[in-house]
Design a protein around this motif. Structure first.
Motif, PDB file in Angstrom:
ATOM      1  N   ARG A  18       0.802  -1.219   0.000  1.00  0.00           N
ATOM      2  CA  ARG A  18       0.000   0.000   0.000  1.00  0.00           C
ATOM      3  C   ARG A  18       0.836   1.270   0.000  1.00  0.00           C
ATOM      4  NH1 ARG A  18      -3.082   0.076   4.918  1.00  0.00           N
ATOM      5  NH2 ARG A  18      -1.628  -1.437   5.756  1.00  0.00           N
ATOM      6  N   ARG A  19       2.023   1.227   0.582  1.00  0.00           N
ATOM      7  CA  ARG A  19       2.857   2.429   0.675  1.00  0.00           C
ATOM      8  C   ARG A  19       4.200   2.186   0.006  1.00  0.00           C
ATOM      9  NH1 ARG A  19       1.646   6.274   5.008  1.00  0.00           N
ATOM     10  NH2 ARG A  19      -0.253   5.638   6.099  1.00  0.00           N
ATOM     11  N   ARG A  20       4.727   3.230  -0.566  1.00  0.00           N
ATOM     12  CA  ARG A  20       6.063   3.157  -1.163  1.00  0.00           C
ATOM     13  C   ARG A  20       6.895   4.301  -0.598  1.00  0.00           C
ATOM     14  NH1 ARG A  20       8.501   0.891  -5.732  1.00  0.00           N
ATOM     15  NH2 ARG A  20       6.515  -0.052  -6.311  1.00  0.00           N
ATOM     16  N   GLY A  21       7.872   3.973   0.223  1.00  0.00           N
ATOM     17  CA  GLY A  21       8.720   4.984   0.816  1.00  0.00           C
ATOM     18  C   GLY A  21       9.824   5.416  -0.127  1.00  0.00           C
ATOM     19  N   ALA A  22      10.412   6.556   0.174  1.00  0.00           N
ATOM     20  CA  ALA A  22      11.541   7.064  -0.604  1.00  0.00           C
ATOM     21  C   ALA A  22      12.609   7.565   0.350  1.00  0.00           C
ATOM     22  CB  ALA A  22      11.097   8.194  -1.532  1.00  0.00           C
ATOM     23  N   MET A  23      13.861   7.393  -0.048  1.00  0.00           N
ATOM     24  CA  MET A  23      14.968   7.927   0.733  1.00  0.00           C
ATOM     25  C   MET A  23      15.132   9.416   0.429  1.00  0.00           C
ATOM     26  SD  MET A  23      17.791   4.830   0.625  1.00  0.00           S
ATOM     27  CE  MET A  23      18.138   4.946  -1.136  1.00  0.00           C
ATOM     28  N   LEU A  24      15.698  10.124   1.368  1.00  0.00           N
ATOM     29  CA  LEU A  24      16.025  11.546   1.187  1.00  0.00           C
ATOM     30  C   LEU A  24      17.534  11.673   1.101  1.00  0.00           C
ATOM     31  CD1 LEU A  24      15.301  14.567   1.105  1.00  0.00           C
ATOM     32  CD2 LEU A  24      15.313  14.544   3.621  1.00  0.00           C
ATOM     33  N   ILE A  25      18.027  12.013  -0.075  1.00  0.00           N
ATOM     34  CA  ILE A  25      19.470  12.160  -0.288  1.00  0.00           C
ATOM     35  C   ILE A  25      19.699  13.439  -1.087  1.00  0.00           C
ATOM     36  CG2 ILE A  25      21.564  11.185  -1.300  1.00  0.00           C
ATOM     37  CD1 ILE A  25      20.411   8.418  -0.922  1.00  0.00           C
ATOM     38  N   GLY A  26      20.497  14.331  -0.548  1.00  0.00           N
ATOM     39  CA  GLY A  26      20.829  15.561  -1.253  1.00  0.00           C
ATOM     40  C   GLY A  26      19.638  16.438  -1.550  1.00  0.00           C
ATOM     41  N   GLY A  27      18.610  16.361  -0.708  1.00  0.00           N
ATOM     42  CA  GLY A  27      17.436  17.195  -0.896  1.00  0.00           C
ATOM     43  C   GLY A  27      16.370  16.587  -1.779  1.00  0.00           C
ATOM     44  N   SER A  28      16.614  15.406  -2.360  1.00  0.00           N
ATOM     45  CA  SER A  28      15.652  14.762  -3.255  1.00  0.00           C
ATOM     46  C   SER A  28      15.152  13.459  -2.653  1.00  0.00           C
ATOM     47  CB  SER A  28      16.294  14.474  -4.619  1.00  0.00           C
ATOM     48  OG  SER A  28      16.711  15.674  -5.245  1.00  0.00           O
ATOM     49  N   ILE A 212      10.498  16.487   6.097  1.00  0.00           N
ATOM     50  CA  ILE A 212      11.589  17.466   6.030  1.00  0.00           C
ATOM     51  C   ILE A 212      11.708  18.035   4.626  1.00  0.00           C
ATOM     52  CG2 ILE A 212      14.114  17.646   6.081  1.00  0.00           C
ATOM     53  CD1 ILE A 212      13.986  15.671   8.497  1.00  0.00           C
ATOM     54  N   ALA A 213      11.640  17.144   3.616  1.00  0.00           N
ATOM     55  CA  ALA A 213      11.805  17.590   2.234  1.00  0.00           C
ATOM     56  C   ALA A 213      10.665  18.492   1.787  1.00  0.00           C
ATOM     57  CB  ALA A 213      11.904  16.368   1.318  1.00  0.00           C
ATOM     58  N   GLY A 221      20.795  18.310   1.612  1.00  0.00           N
ATOM     59  CA  GLY A 221      21.973  17.613   2.120  1.00  0.00           C
ATOM     60  C   GLY A 221      22.153  17.686   3.615  1.00  0.00           C
ATOM     61  N   VAL A 222      21.474  18.626   4.271  1.00  0.00           N
ATOM     62  CA  VAL A 222      21.615  18.721   5.727  1.00  0.00           C
ATOM     63  C   VAL A 222      21.050  17.479   6.399  1.00  0.00           C
ATOM     64  CG1 VAL A 222      20.822  19.971   7.779  1.00  0.00           C
ATOM     65  CG2 VAL A 222      21.724  21.221   5.812  1.00  0.00           C
ATOM     66  N   VAL A 223      19.916  16.983   5.903  1.00  0.00           N
ATOM     67  CA  VAL A 223      19.345  15.731   6.404  1.00  0.00           C
ATOM     68  C   VAL A 223      19.243  14.751   5.253  1.00  0.00           C
ATOM     69  CG1 VAL A 223      17.369  14.601   7.479  1.00  0.00           C
ATOM     70  CG2 VAL A 223      18.014  16.909   8.183  1.00  0.00           C
ATOM     71  N   ASN A 224      19.749  13.547   5.479  1.00  0.00           N
ATOM     72  CA  ASN A 224      19.634  12.451   4.531  1.00  0.00           C
ATOM     73  C   ASN A 224      19.075  11.254   5.289  1.00  0.00           C
ATOM     74  OD1 ASN A 224      21.500  13.558   2.100  1.00  0.00           O
ATOM     75  ND2 ASN A 224      22.416  14.068   4.074  1.00  0.00           N
ATOM     76  N   VAL A 225      18.088  10.599   4.718  1.00  0.00           N
ATOM     77  CA  VAL A 225      17.452   9.447   5.373  1.00  0.00           C
ATOM     78  C   VAL A 225      17.527   8.265   4.417  1.00  0.00           C
ATOM     79  CG1 VAL A 225      15.392   8.574   6.516  1.00  0.00           C
ATOM     80  CG2 VAL A 225      15.889  11.029   6.564  1.00  0.00           C
ATOM     81  N   ILE A 226      18.125   7.174   4.875  1.00  0.00           N
ATOM     82  CA  ILE A 226      18.309   6.014   4.011  1.00  0.00           C
ATOM     83  C   ILE A 226      17.730   4.771   4.674  1.00  0.00           C
ATOM     84  CG2 ILE A 226      20.344   6.981   2.866  1.00  0.00           C
ATOM     85  CD1 ILE A 226      22.115   5.277   4.654  1.00  0.00           C
ATOM     86  N   SER A 227      17.415   3.772   3.847  1.00  0.00           N
ATOM     87  CA  SER A 227      16.904   2.492   4.338  1.00  0.00           C
ATOM     88  C   SER A 227      17.600   1.373   3.588  1.00  0.00           C
ATOM     89  CB  SER A 227      15.385   2.398   4.139  1.00  0.00           C
ATOM     90  OG  SER A 227      15.039   2.602   2.775  1.00  0.00           O
ATOM     91  N   SER A 228      17.819   0.250   4.290  1.00  0.00           N
ATOM     92  CA  SER A 228      18.516  -0.867   3.651  1.00  0.00           C
ATOM     93  C   SER A 228      18.442  -2.098   4.541  1.00  0.00           C
ATOM     94  CB  SER A 228      19.995  -0.512   3.414  1.00  0.00           C
ATOM     95  OG  SER A 228      20.683  -1.598   2.814  1.00  0.00           O
TER      96      SER A 228
END
Length: 499
Positions: A18-28, A212-213, A221-228
């Motif tokens: 139902r949901r599709r997350g996205a990482m935040l890297i470099g403001g995108s 945040i985005a 770039g101040v905040v980057n959120v990653i998943s793995s």
């Protein structure tokens, strides 16, 4: 164990999540290099909640480079007014999105609806408000006055400045609280951050990155959120020379590895690790109240809390009386669908965790402990485990020494106060604890137990202004409060010849 999209293809695909997350890297907001994803499942049903990007080492390196550039090339680290405004914006965004975040937390984390009104959501959102307010009064300079040296007048002062790029790695159990307790003070200090979500609960952390985005003026770039699901992604954060600080919440075993890995570049390391906290019931305590507190504490979030009191120490001559009260209270705990307002205890996070808990209970019984109630997995969908009470527990046994992360309470009998303190301190951990009894006696006992936080007669030490952390192998450093801000600051001492 997380299921990747590649696994799903090999086994014949599952329904679209139902949901599709996205990482935040470099403001995108982006997917992983290569496009791989993994499924996050509802621990109460086993059904897919959604899917998250299965980030790679290349993604982590890109996030680190982005954070490094933002720290070195933007005004973030020096513009206090910008940081206050952005924290205000983030707080407002989290409040505005709290209904959606609440439903996602219930579905992905297995948190009960009532707990999202406290430590799982509403409480952590207040962290942003606290640090935005703190920055308006916290002094980043300290005047040391003048001295005369070799015939010259010297003016001396200290300035506090951001420590740099922060790698933040969190656990699955309270993901929003853990994320904001690291992210917000780091941002308040002027640091840039790479936040790595827990593989079991990635979507709620990615949702913070989305807020945040979309809702703040925090520079790219101040905040980057990653998943793995790849352990090497976290390893990159601990070894990269471009990361100045590592903050980690999780098991003590993993904390040891992170400390060792970070040593190659002499990083600042903050560790919030395991606990085996003891609740001491003095002989003049109100036993019904003590039993109620112990039973409902160990079953909050199905026991998945590092600071929960999983050992209860009782006067030997009153043991049976207190055990009867504990059993009565544990048998009253309602468990099931965490979305139901009448549910007190939700599921464990995974079948893997439930099997671990059950294995420890079975080994405890084999080692001589007596099962009073519980001790079984709950049949049906989801990863539920019965509230469990063990007595005749050896203080040196596995069940009394190792963190369980499940709804299992071990009763240990003591002879006198000295014995109780010795048993409480008989642990490699020192995160938290509790004592119940007459005030002066309880305070005296609390001061003798070597832990970083302590509850006296039900006192609540948790809050954005209250430092949290442990002694011994429960960790290094403190989160929250002024101490939490200062974990992300460096001190620079100046001296200038004047006159």
């Amino acid at each position: 164990m997380a299921t990747t999209s590649a696994d799903m293809e090999r086994h014949g695909a599952a329904p679209l999540p139902r949901r599709r997350g996205a990482m935040l890297i470099g403001g995108s907001l982006v997917g992983a290099v290569g496009g791989d994803t993994f499924v996050s499942r509802n621990p109460a049903t086993g059904e897919a909640v959604g899917e998250a990007p299965n980030g790679t080492v290349a993604d982590a390196e890109q996030a680190i480079a982005s954070a490094r550039r933002a720290f070195d090339n933007t005004a973030w680290s020096t513009d206090v007014e910008l940081r206050i405004r952005c924290l205000d914006q983030l707080h407002a965004a989290l409040v505005a999105r709290s209904d959606d975040l609440r439903e996602l937390t219930i579905a992905e984390v297995g948190a009960t609806r009532a707990s999202t009104e406290g430590p799982h959501l509403d409480g952590p959102i207040g962290i942003a408000r606290y640090y935005a307010d703190l920055l308006q009064t916290y002094s980043l300079t300290e005047d040391l006055g003048e001295i005369e040296y070799m015939g010259m007048r010297n003016q001396r002062w200290v300035e506090r400045e951001a420590a740099g790029v922060v790698g933040a790695i969190i656990a699955y159990n309270y993901p929003t609280q853990l994320a904001l307790a690291k992210l917000i003070p780091a941002l308040a200090a002027g640091c840039t951050v790479i936040l790595k979500a827990a593989p079991d609960t990635p979507l709620i952390t990615l949702a913070l990155g989305q807020a945040i985005a979309e809702c703040t003026d925090i520079p790219a770039g101040v905040v980057n959120v990653i998943s793995s699901t790849d352990p090497e992604v976290g390893a990159v954060l601990t070894t990269s020379p471009d990361v100045d600080v590592v903050t980690f919440t999780g098991s003590t075993a993993t904390g040891r590895k992170i400390m060792a890995a970070a040593s190659s570049t002499i990083k600042k390391v903050f560790l919030e690790l395991g606990g085996k906290s003891a609740m001491i019931v003095l002989d003049d305590a109100d036993f019904p109240t003590a039993a109620m507190m112990a039973a409902f504490m160990i079953t909050s979030h199905a026991g998945q809390g590092c600071a929960l009191t999983s050992r209860i120490l009782v006067p030997r001559r009153r043991r049976d009386e207190i055990v009867d009260l504990l059993k009565q209270n544990l048998d009253m705990v309602t468990y099931g669908d965490p979305a139901d307002p009448g549910t007190y205890m939700g599921p464990l996070i995974s079948e893997r965790q439930r099997a671990k808990v059950h294995g420890m209970v079975e080994r405890a019984i084999q080692d001589g402990a007596t099962l009073v109630t519980g001790g079984k997995t709950i049949e049906g969908q989801g990863y539920f485990y019965e509230p469990t009470l063990l007595i005749d527990v050896d203080p040196d046994s596995e069940i009394a020494q190792e963190e369980i992360f499940g709804p299992v309470l071990a009763v240990l009998a003591y002879d006198d106060e000295d014995d109780a303190v010795a048993i409480a301190n008989n642990s490699i951990y020192g995160l938290s604890g509790a004592v119940l009894g007459s005030h002066d006696r309880a305070v005296a006992v609390a001061r003798r137990v070597r832990t970083g936080t302590f509850s006296i007669n039900g006192g609540n030490y948790a809050g954005p202004d209250s430092p949290f952390g442990g002694y011994k192998q429960s960790g290094v450093g403190r989160e929250m409060g002024v101490a939490g801000l200062e974990e992300f600051l460096e001190r620079k001492t100046f001296a200038a010849v004047i006159g």
